[in-house]
Design a protein around this motif. Structure first.
Motif, short mmCIF file in Angstrom:
data_model
loop_
_atom_site.label_atom_id
_atom_site.label_comp_id
_atom_site.label_asym_id
_atom_site.label_seq_id
_atom_site.Cartn_x
_atom_site.Cartn_y
_atom_site.Cartn_z
N ASP A 1 0.95 -1.19 -0.08
CA ASP A 1 0.02 0.06 0.05
C ASP A 1 0.82 1.32 0.10
O ASP A 1 0.58 2.45 -0.58
N THR A 2 1.86 1.14 0.67
CA THR A 2 3.02 2.44 0.70
C THR A 2 3.59 2.55 -0.76
O THR A 2 3.52 4.04 -1.08
N LEU A 3 3.70 1.59 -1.43
CA LEU A 3 4.36 1.72 -2.85
C LEU A 3 3.00 2.11 -3.66
O LEU A 3 3.37 3.15 -4.60
N LEU A 4 1.96 1.68 -3.67
CA LEU A 4 1.06 1.92 -4.48
C LEU A 4 0.36 3.41 -4.20
O LEU A 4 -0.18 4.16 -4.86
N ALA A 5 0.63 4.06 -3.06
CA ALA A 5 0.28 5.38 -2.67
C ALA A 5 1.13 6.29 -3.43
O ALA A 5 0.52 7.60 -3.58
N THR A 6 2.15 5.98 -4.09
CA THR A 6 2.92 6.98 -4.79
C THR A 6 2.31 7.20 -6.07
O THR A 6 2.32 8.23 -6.86
N GLY A 7 1.35 6.10 -6.65
CA GLY A 7 0.67 6.31 -7.84
C GLY A 7 1.50 5.93 -9.12
O GLY A 7 1.15 6.32 -10.21
N ASP A 8 2.80 5.54 -8.78
CA ASP A 8 3.67 5.20 -10.17
C ASP A 8 3.27 3.99 -10.66
O ASP A 8 2.85 3.00 -10.10
#
Length: 71
Positions: A44-51
């Motif tokens: 979820d932390t990585l997905l929150a970047t929107g990348d």
């Protein structure tokens, strides 16, 4: 309900991304690369970047997690 997936450097490598580029990416997003190498990072932390690259790595990690649960 989705399980909490931890993404590791192995997931990054598995989708063809390089470690040096990943280090730069983490710095750009103000994330701790060394902690990532030691402990992994919550999907979820990585997905929150929107990348888009983060999405690709998370998708791979989730698929791997799902396969382990089924097998």
């Amino acid at each position: 309900m989705k399980t909490n997936v931890i993404v590791t450097i192995d997931d990054v490598r598995a989708v063809g991304l390089c470690v040096n580029g990943t280090r730069t990416w983490f710095a750009r997003h103000d994330l701790d690369f060394r902690a990532f190498l030691r402990e992994g990072c919550d999907a979820d932390t990585l997905l929150a970047t929107g990348d888009a690259m983060a999405q690709r790595v998370v998708e791979h990690a989730r698929n791997q997690s799902s396969q382990r649960e089924q097998g």
